[in-house]
Design an enzyme around this catalytic site. Sequence first.
Site, short mmCIF file in Angstrom:
data_model
loop_
_atom_site.label_atom_id
_atom_site.label_comp_id
_atom_site.label_asym_id
_atom_site.label_seq_id
_atom_site.Cartn_x
_atom_site.Cartn_y
_atom_site.Cartn_z
CB ALA A 185 47.66 44.71 37.04
CG PHE A 216 43.10 44.71 32.82
CD1 PHE A 216 43.13 43.35 32.58
CD2 PHE A 216 41.91 45.39 32.60
CE1 PHE A 216 42.00 42.67 32.15
CE2 PHE A 216 40.78 44.74 32.18
CZ PHE A 216 40.83 43.37 31.95
CB ILE A 262 46.30 35.70 38.78
CG1 ILE A 262 46.73 36.37 37.46
CG2 ILE A 262 44.84 36.04 39.10
CD1 ILE A 262 45.98 35.85 36.25
CG ASP A 263 51.78 38.57 39.96
OD1 ASP A 263 51.78 38.37 41.19
OD2 ASP A 263 51.81 39.71 39.45
CG HIS A 289 40.64 38.67 40.58
ND1 HIS A 289 40.97 39.85 39.94
CD2 HIS A 289 39.43 38.91 41.17
CE1 HIS A 289 40.01 40.74 40.16
NE2 HIS A 289 39.08 40.20 40.90
CB CYS A 296 37.27 15.66 40.08
SG CYS A 296 38.89 15.71 39.27
CB SER A 309 44.13 48.71 41.85
OG SER A 309 42.84 48.43 41.31
CG ASN A 330 47.10 53.65 40.24
OD1 ASN A 330 47.49 52.49 40.27
ND2 ASN A 330 46.44 54.15 39.23
P1 NAD Z 1 44.71 48.03 36.06
O1 NAD Z 1 45.54 47.65 34.88
O2 NAD Z 1 43.29 48.41 35.81
O3 NAD Z 1 45.40 49.21 36.86
C1 NAD Z 1 46.78 49.22 37.13
C2 NAD Z 1 47.15 50.64 37.56
O4 NAD Z 1 48.49 50.64 38.00
C3 NAD Z 1 47.04 51.65 36.43
O5 NAD Z 1 46.12 52.66 36.82
C4 NAD Z 1 48.47 52.22 36.28
O6 NAD Z 1 48.48 53.63 36.11
C5 NAD Z 1 49.13 51.85 37.60
N1 NAD Z 1 50.56 51.52 37.49
C6 NAD Z 1 51.13 50.61 36.66
N2 NAD Z 1 52.46 50.52 36.92
C7 NAD Z 1 52.73 51.40 37.91
C8 NAD Z 1 53.91 51.77 38.61
N3 NAD Z 1 55.08 51.18 38.35
N4 NAD Z 1 53.83 52.73 39.57
C9 NAD Z 1 52.63 53.35 39.84
N5 NAD Z 1 51.48 53.01 39.24
C10 NAD Z 1 51.52 52.07 38.28
O7 NAD Z 1 44.82 46.81 37.07
P2 NAD Z 1 43.82 46.27 38.19
O8 NAD Z 1 43.10 47.41 38.83
O9 NAD Z 1 44.63 45.35 39.01
O10 NAD Z 1 42.74 45.42 37.39
C11 NAD Z 1 43.15 44.52 36.40
C12 NAD Z 1 42.64 43.08 36.53
O11 NAD Z 1 43.46 42.24 35.70
C13 NAD Z 1 42.81 42.55 37.93
O12 NAD Z 1 41.61 41.96 38.23
C14 NAD Z 1 43.89 41.47 37.85
O13 NAD Z 1 43.41 40.23 38.33
C15 NAD Z 1 44.16 41.23 36.38
N6 NAD Z 1 45.61 41.33 36.05
C16 NAD Z 1 46.54 40.76 36.87
C17 NAD Z 1 47.91 40.88 36.57
C18 NAD Z 1 48.91 40.24 37.51
O14 NAD Z 1 48.59 39.28 38.20
N7 NAD Z 1 50.15 40.77 37.56
C19 NAD Z 1 48.33 41.59 35.46
C20 NAD Z 1 47.33 42.18 34.63
C21 NAD Z 1 45.98 42.04 34.94
#
Ligand code: NAD
Length: 260
Positions: free
Chosen positions: A23, A34, A102-103, A118, A129, A200, A225
């Site tokens: 995310a 998230f 999922i975006d 995901h 169906c 992530s 990250n």
């Molecule tokens: P997470 O929210 O757990 O982790 C995101 C990480 O990104 C954080 O640790 C944060 O410090 C870091 N971060 C955020 N913006 C940043 C930037 N600009 N530069 C550097 N680091 C940055 O997300 P995850 O590990 O992907 O898990 C969340 C779950 O939620 C996933 O399974 C996902 O499917 C879903 N989700 C998806 C979206 C999307 O599709 N955009 C958004 C939110 C959640």
Amino acid sequence: MEKIKRVSDWLRAAHSVVAFTGAGISTESGIPDFRSPGGVWSRYKPVYYDEFVASRQARARYWKMRMEAYREFASAQPNAGHVALARLEKAGKLGGIITQNIDGLHQLAGSKKVIELHGTSRIVACIACGQESPPEVVHARIEAGEEAPDCQDCGAPLKSRTISFGQQMPAQPMAQAHELTLSTARKAGGAAGVFLSIGSSLVVEPAASFPRLAKENGAKLIIVNATETLLDPMADLIFRDSIGQTLTALRSFVCNESKP
Ligand code: NAD
């Protein structure tokens, strides 16, 4: 800049480079991650898949959240991080992306090989169906008063093509992600492949198992990250800076561009 140069050298020498995104790569496009306070994920209790199937009330709650999340996605555009990965792929320096997102922003940026672990919020499908519809069509029905829309062909519930909590991970993307990850394994006598884990927290399983698998098979693990992740102790190098800036700098070094 020293770290960028070092990683660029690894990327240039690698026989295979794979990116794994979460995310965090989409926050610079205005989609909260998230755990951000205020994001939809923090304001709604997740609907587990069993609840979704069993209860119309749970489905109504699910669709309320999805409508809000989709509005964020629908207007979002790829940012510098998505664009950098698409350019690296086009230049033949990136073998593919495994994403938890999922975006759909990687595809909008031009990336071709994207494995969505995901699913995607850009398709709605019947859980029985499989009949697919664009989200806008289903959203229009909700706006016209249906709280939990059903399939117009077979009557079963409609759901976004995303993987909910408690739902089995999709077999084909998981197998493809496994294979792509192993492509970064160190070859006898050769340079290591590179696995980039970007945006992530690596707390969601089984997705976080891919960076671990890459590292265990001899790949170099680079983490981009802003905050700590569960696999920091395993990483060869960590960037705590903005994803957009870091990937733009890497792209410009690896692709020998004069300007980022
Ligand atoms: P997470 O929210 O757990 O982790 C995101 C990480 O990104 C954080 O640790 C944060 O410090 C870091 N971060 C955020 N913006 C940043 C930037 N600009 N530069 C550097 N680091 C940055 O997300 P995850 O590990 O992907 O898990 C969340 C779950 O939620 C996933 O399974 C996902 O499917 C879903 N989700 C998806 C979206 C999307 O599709 N955009 C958004 C939110 C959640």
